[in-house]
Each structure stands twice: as C-alpha cells, then as structure tokens.
Write a protein that holds these residues in place. Sequence first.
Motif, PDB file in Angstrom:
ATOM      1  N   LEU A 415      36.048  33.286  40.848  1.00 33.90           N
ATOM      2  CA  LEU A 415      37.175  33.353  41.780  1.00 33.90           C
ATOM      3  C   LEU A 415      38.504  33.677  41.108  1.00 33.90           C
ATOM      4  O   LEU A 415      39.447  34.104  41.781  1.00 33.90           O
ATOM      5  N   LEU A 416      38.594  33.468  39.798  1.00 30.08           N
ATOM      6  CA  LEU A 416      39.874  33.682  39.115  1.00 30.08           C
ATOM      7  C   LEU A 416      39.848  34.855  38.147  1.00 30.08           C
ATOM      8  O   LEU A 416      40.875  35.201  37.579  1.00 30.08           O
ATOM      9  N   GLY A 417      38.686  35.449  37.923  1.00 31.26           N
ATOM     10  CA  GLY A 417      38.599  36.583  37.011  1.00 31.26           C
ATOM     11  C   GLY A 417      39.219  37.836  37.600  1.00 31.26           C
ATOM     12  O   GLY A 417      39.533  37.906  38.799  1.00 31.26           O
ATOM     13  N   PRO A 418      39.407  38.872  36.779  1.00 28.70           N
ATOM     14  CA  PRO A 418      40.052  40.110  37.262  1.00 28.70           C
ATOM     15  C   PRO A 418      39.266  40.811  38.365  1.00 28.70           C
ATOM     16  O   PRO A 418      39.838  41.597  39.125  1.00 28.70           O
ATOM     17  N   TRP A 419      37.965  40.554  38.451  1.00 28.88           N
ATOM     18  CA  TRP A 419      37.139  41.181  39.508  1.00 28.88           C
ATOM     19  C   TRP A 419      37.437  40.651  40.901  1.00 28.88           C
ATOM     20  O   TRP A 419      36.929  41.173  41.883  1.00 28.88           O
ATOM     21  N   ARG A 420      38.258  39.587  40.988  1.00 30.66           N
ATOM     22  CA  ARG A 420      38.559  38.991  42.296  1.00 30.66           C
ATOM     23  C   ARG A 420      39.319  39.956  43.202  1.00 30.66           C
ATOM     24  O   ARG A 420      39.361  39.773  44.422  1.00 30.66           O
ATOM     25  N   ARG A 421      39.940  40.988  42.615  1.00 32.30           N
ATOM     26  CA  ARG A 421      40.743  41.910  43.414  1.00 32.30           C
ATOM     27  C   ARG A 421      39.885  42.843  44.272  1.00 32.30           C
ATOM     28  O   ARG A 421      40.408  43.537  45.127  1.00 32.30           O
ATOM     29  N   TRP A 422      38.586  42.871  43.988  1.00 34.35           N
ATOM     30  CA  TRP A 422      37.661  43.625  44.829  1.00 34.35           C
ATOM     31  C   TRP A 422      36.940  42.638  45.737  1.00 34.35           C
ATOM     32  O   TRP A 422      36.550  41.555  45.313  1.00 34.35           O
ATOM     33  N   VAL A 423      36.755  43.004  46.997  1.00 33.23           N
ATOM     34  CA  VAL A 423      36.170  42.085  47.962  1.00 33.23           C
ATOM     35  C   VAL A 423      34.800  41.578  47.514  1.00 33.23           C
ATOM     36  O   VAL A 423      34.447  40.427  47.740  1.00 33.23           O
ATOM     37  N   GLY A 424      34.025  42.412  46.844  1.00 29.87           N
ATOM     38  CA  GLY A 424      32.707  41.986  46.371  1.00 29.87           C
ATOM     39  C   GLY A 424      32.706  41.522  44.939  1.00 29.87           C
ATOM     40  O   GLY A 424      31.635  41.257  44.378  1.00 29.87           O
ATOM     41  N   GLY A 425      33.886  41.400  44.341  1.00 30.63           N
ATOM     42  CA  GLY A 425      33.965  41.045  42.924  1.00 30.63           C
ATOM     43  C   GLY A 425      33.404  39.672  42.582  1.00 30.63           C
ATOM     44  O   GLY A 425      32.576  39.542  41.671  1.00 30.63           O
ATOM     45  N   PRO A 426      33.851  38.607  43.265  1.00 31.94           N
ATOM     46  CA  PRO A 426      33.328  37.274  42.918  1.00 31.94           C
ATOM     47  C   PRO A 426      31.815  37.165  43.042  1.00 31.94           C
ATOM     48  O   PRO A 426      31.149  36.618  42.156  1.00 31.94           O
ATOM     49  N   MET A 427      31.241  37.685  44.125  1.00 29.75           N
ATOM     50  CA  MET A 427      29.788  37.591  44.281  1.00 29.75           C
ATOM     51  C   MET A 427      29.078  38.473  43.261  1.00 29.75           C
ATOM     52  O   MET A 427      28.006  38.111  42.758  1.00 29.75           O
ATOM     53  N   THR A 428      29.677  39.616  42.918  1.00 32.74           N
ATOM     54  CA  THR A 428      29.069  40.485  41.912  1.00 32.74           C
ATOM     55  C   THR A 428      29.029  39.796  40.554  1.00 32.74           C
ATOM     56  O   THR A 428      28.035  39.887  39.817  1.00 32.74           O
ATOM     57  N   PHE A 429      30.104  39.091  40.208  1.00 38.02           N
ATOM     58  CA  PHE A 429      30.117  38.365  38.941  1.00 38.02           C
ATOM     59  C   PHE A 429      28.985  37.349  38.887  1.00 38.02           C
ATOM     60  O   PHE A 429      28.264  37.256  37.880  1.00 38.02           O
ATOM     61  N   LEU A 430      28.804  36.578  39.954  1.00 36.03           N
ATOM     62  CA  LEU A 430      27.747  35.561  39.968  1.00 36.03           C
ATOM     63  C   LEU A 430      26.368  36.204  39.926  1.00 36.03           C
ATOM     64  O   LEU A 430      25.454  35.683  39.265  1.00 36.03           O
ATOM     65  N   MET A 431      26.196  37.329  40.607  1.00 33.27           N
ATOM     66  CA  MET A 431      24.894  37.995  40.589  1.00 33.27           C
ATOM     67  C   MET A 431      24.591  38.563  39.207  1.00 33.27           C
ATOM     68  O   MET A 431      23.456  38.458  38.726  1.00 33.27           O
ATOM     69  N   VAL A 432      25.578  39.160  38.573  1.00 36.58           N
ATOM     70  CA  VAL A 432      25.375  39.690  37.227  1.00 36.58           C
ATOM     71  C   VAL A 432      25.043  38.556  36.255  1.00 36.58           C
ATOM     72  O   VAL A 432      24.137  38.677  35.416  1.00 36.58           O
TER      73      VAL A 432
END
Length: 734
Positions: A415-432
Amino acid sequence: MLRRWLALVAVGLIVFVGAAMAVSALTSHPRVRRITQPGPLVVVAMPSLSWADVSPTRTPALWALAKRGAVAAQTTRDLSAHSCSNQSWLTLSAGMPTTLGRSVGQTPQGHEPGPCPKPSLPQPGPDGSAAFPRWDHWRHLTRTSGSPEDIGRLGTSLAAAGQCITAAGEYAALGASNRAGGIAHYSASTDNVDLVTCPVTFIGLRGPDDAYLARLVPRLPAEATLVVTGMADDTGPETLHTVVMTGPGVSHGLLTSLSTRQPGFLQTTDLSALVLARLGADAPNLPEGRSPVVRPVTSPTEPMVQVTDLTRALNVEYPFVRRFFALFLGGAGSAMAIGLLWWWLGRRGQAARHEPWRPPRLLRWWFAVVGAMCASMPVATFLVGILPWWRSAHPQVALSLAVVGVSAVLTLLALLGPWRRWVGGPMTFLMVATLFVITQDVVHGSRLQFISLMGLQPVYGGRYFGQGNVGYAVYSTTALLLAAVLAGRVIDAGHRRVAAMTVILIGVAAVVVDGYPAWGADAGGPVAMIPAFAYLTLSAAGLSFTWRRLVVVAGSTVGIVGGFALVDYLGPTKYRTHLGDFVANLRDTGQLTGLVRIWTDNWALLTSTWLDMTVALLLLVLMVALVLPHTIGRPLRPLLAGVTLLGPGLAAVAVCLLLGFFSNDSGTVIPPTGLLVLIPLLILLAACLRRPAAADPSAPPLAAPDESLSRVRHIITPRAGRVRDRPTASTAPR
C-alpha cells in the motif's frame, strides 16, 4: 513497447535467477552418501516411539546409537489416518501403503485413539517356520483394491536370491511373509531372538523398550546394520516417529530418500526399499519407496536436534490448521462487517443530507488494509517457515503472531510502495511476491511448503515435495490473475500482441514450475492451467474461443502433460516420481488406475457432506456473476469496467479451479483455497479503484484514477473473431 517489454522480462529473469543462486548457496549441504549393508540387517519396531521420547536419560541406549548413526522422522500413515502395526508391517512387506480389515480414524483433539485390530498370529511349523492360513484371502483382498498392493513382496524377493527372514514378535510375521503366507523362521517371543540363521531379522515389540535395545546391541552379529523404527501410532495419537540406523555402512547424519526429498524425513516404504537394496541391481522398483541415503553431519547431536524440531513443528502445525483458519476467517469476516456497517451508515447519512455518496478516504484505506492482509496471508504461512517458531514455549501463538506480522509487512509494502500510484499496483505487488516465494520454494525442494499451514501436511502422508493441492490453488489463481492484470495494462497502451505474449510468458513459467518432475511434479495442475491460460491468451489477443481452438488446446494439454510424464519415465528409475510411475503402469498393465482413483475419490469427497457440495456452488456463483454482470454480478461491474481483461481473468480462474478439482487427487480443497486468494485481491482492487474527490493532494494516494475508462476498448466479434473498436464500460467475457 516491445523493447521495453523485453527489457522488463530480462530484468525479472536476472532477479529471479540471482535470488535462486543465493538461496542455493545458503541451503547448500554436503553430498549424500549411500548406505551399504556388508553384514546382516536387523529391524526393530517399537510402535509409538517418537522423538519426544528420546533423550540421554530416558533412552540412553537409543541415544548412544543415534550419536554415531543416522536419524530421521518417519511418517507411518498408510491408507487410514491412524496407523496400526498390522497395517505398517503389511506396508513394509508390500512396499506401498497397505491396509487390511478395520481401519482406525484420526484421533480427535484431546481424545484417545481408537483401538487397533488384534494381531493375526501365524501357525508355527515343526521346523521353526510358520504360515498364515488366510493369507491367500488377504492377498486377494489387497490385490483387488483400488490401488493393488503386493503383500509378501519382500519375503518372496529375498527368498529368490537365497536370503531368508527371521520374524519375532506379534506383528513381525506380517512383514516377513512371502506371497504364499509363509515365514522361514518365526518366534512368537522376542527374547533371545536368533540373529544368525537368516541375513534379515524383523523384531516387533509392543512399544518403546530401551532396556531391550540395550540387551540386543551386544548380541548383534559382526558388521550388522541395525534399524530402530517407531513403525506405527498404535496406542498413541498420530505423529511422526523415530528412525535410527547404525552399522559399518551407515554414515552419521540425517536420513533422507528420493521418495521424500526432505532431509531427516522417511516413510515406511523407504525401509522396504532398504531391505530390497540387499539384492543389488536385481532389487525391484517400488511405486513409492526409495532406499535411504545419509546427508552427513559432523556434530554428534545436531541431527537429533533437527529431526526433533521438524517433528515438533509438524505436530504443532497440523492440529492447529482448522483453528487457525477459523480464527482467520472470523477475524476477516468481522473486519469486513465493520467496514460494511461503516459504509452503510455513511451512505445513509449522506442520503439524508441529499448529498452524492463519496466514501471517505479512511474507509477506503480500511478495506484496502483488510484486503491486503487477507491476500498476503497465504504467502505469509510459507515465509514464517524461515523463523523457528516451533521453539517457542507457546508455538501456536508464536506461529499465529508470525503469520500476522509477515502479512502486516507485506501489506505496508503493497500500500505504500511506488506501485500504489497504479490502480492494480498493490494487488500486483502481492501477487508477484506470492509467485516469487512459492516458485523459489518449489524449485529448491518445497521446504517451506513442507511445514506450512497451507502446505503438504506430511504427518498424514500423500506428498512430501513438489506442489501440493493447496499450494497449487494459491499458485494457479495468483498466476492467472497476475497475467490478466498485467496484460490488461498493456492492452490499455494499445499493444494486444504484447499483452498476449505477457500471458504466454507467465503461463509457460507457471506450467513448467508446477509440472516439471524435478520441481512441482504435478500432473493435475498443468491439466487445469493450460486451458485456462490458453483462454486468457486468446482474450488478450482479441480472438474468440472456437471449437477448433478448443480441440487444439485439449490436444496440447495432453501432449504437454504426457511429455512431462514421459521425460520422468525415461530418466533413471530411482529418480522417478508418480508421473513416470503412471507411464510405467500404463505400459505394463494398460490400466488407468491412477486416474480412476482420482475421479472416484473426488466424487466420494464431494458427495460425503453438504459442506463439500459448496465447492461446486462457489464456482457456479462466480461463473454466473461473470455471465450476468447486471444482476448477481453487479458488485463486480466497477472492477470489470475499471481493469481491462479482468473479466476474462476471473473466468480463467474459474475454469482452472473447476478443472483442478477434477484432475487432482483430493481436489475438493482447490476451489475454496483459490477463492480464499481471489476474494481478498478483489476487495483490495475495489478499495484502490477510485480516489476520493476530497483527497488531500499532499497525502500519498491510495490509487490513481483508472485511465482505461477513457480509452477505446476492443470488443470481440464472435463470428469473425476480429476486433472492432467501441467504447464500453465492461470487459466481461462475451
């Protein structure tokens, strides 16, 4: 775009390979050493003996043997939850899990186990031999079972090579009998056992007896190999049992085998392979057992510490599984109820003031945190295996706190990483993160999955390495959803071919990791994943799924899975897994015994209780929701509209879970586990889908607005299979 895509793929490959090399370096160990038997072999069974019973003060004779020999924890589960001596000795005789007569079920928590069957004693002959009068009947029953067992294999195989077996004790004769039910030398008493007449001796005691062992050791013939085994649960609860092996051909260290591929861990059929190893090159190949080897250790007590830790971890973990998930589901449900009540009260208040509904940012963060915590729980149950939680005074509490702690760290990063700026970023991080951890673990022997709450459950047998059903459900669901989300982002950039390549890349990697015999060794997994990834690839490319393409996908699935099995079959026999054994059985007998058993067992599980019937109901609800997005699927409409290719991704997950249920042994666990991963990820995505209108621009945004809504969507023309452009608010499969 293609160059950037290739660069990202290269970076990802370099990171993964680098991490794999680092893990290999950290987990490196000396080469294993073979066990030789220059003299006679003596096997002493002490039912219910576990490593909790072994210490320098309580069992000094056994401890002294362990300090100079090789040790392991032994799973004794056969074809019932509770192992009894009659089953274990028959399993040793047949070289594969065997049961006969009444079975004893799993011991409920806090209860005493059910009584085991009384021993069936052979009739002694005048020359010291003995025979079971009903052996032919027993052999008929076991040979005509779902997985035919060859009781008497050991006795007959050794006799053909001129080696006999002496049996002493109540149950030992079951292990020493040949296929006709005869025992060369038998004594009902275990006192003053003849250790010289036959090169192999089986001694069956009634329980742990260190004093007996102290009297036996000085009487052993020169160059004898001694095996002390817990053999069965009998009067104790289900647990892992003790194996200690000593002799001139046994190095000091941890016992392991190619059937378990876990250091310090054996199964009963591995001891069958040890006995048959006396035949050298003429030893028959067993369906499950492989002759043990030793991973050398220099410290005299370190092997005992390691197997004691392993036994404690698995004995604590398995009974805690149901309670943990009850607590997890209860906590997640309570958190969701609080959020929904908050949402209802807020919406009701704004409606009373005639204001448009704008969910407060804090509420969106609440759902985001809940979704991320729940979505990260599966991978957290793997990662906590790095921590020695089992050494705590309260291991169940330590395990729970460790899982929550790891989940919290992953949630913060998502939720706090730089990928949060994309709507699918947080879930993508967890999936990766989930795919990365499971892949690294499977490639390196599944040690984390071995002791995970969502892992292999080796106390009750079945699988000891590779990809288990629960791990497969997490892995396949995550891989398909990740492929859909990433491919959808590429489609938004106007590159459908690259999007299809993205799905293919993730699909090939997932199928190879799951199906390759040296890694996942899973046959049913690729059977389900290949069609699901094929459908998702066609959707990403903007092509319809026709009957002709369906036939091609089905043929490719059979070819790929058959290729894995054939590669396994053509390799060395001792390295063969159940994939190669299936080909060998098909070649030798022409029977599809394994497939029939899977379908029969799954149908029996599905129809056993009303709760298991919810497996089909859950998948049906998901499919109906995708087909009818304006009715039952209405909650999914904002997600399908906001994330390109999410609809086909969810459909692919549903197909994979359904096929995974039918193609895997005990597959009823696959759909619920997949939904346990899918639902939290969708909750997280829903929370990140929009930014509140009154958001503080100085605060870190939870998610960026979805730019895909303003782009042109690609709609499939069903007949021609071509793509035409039309703005739309939904990407659900047509």
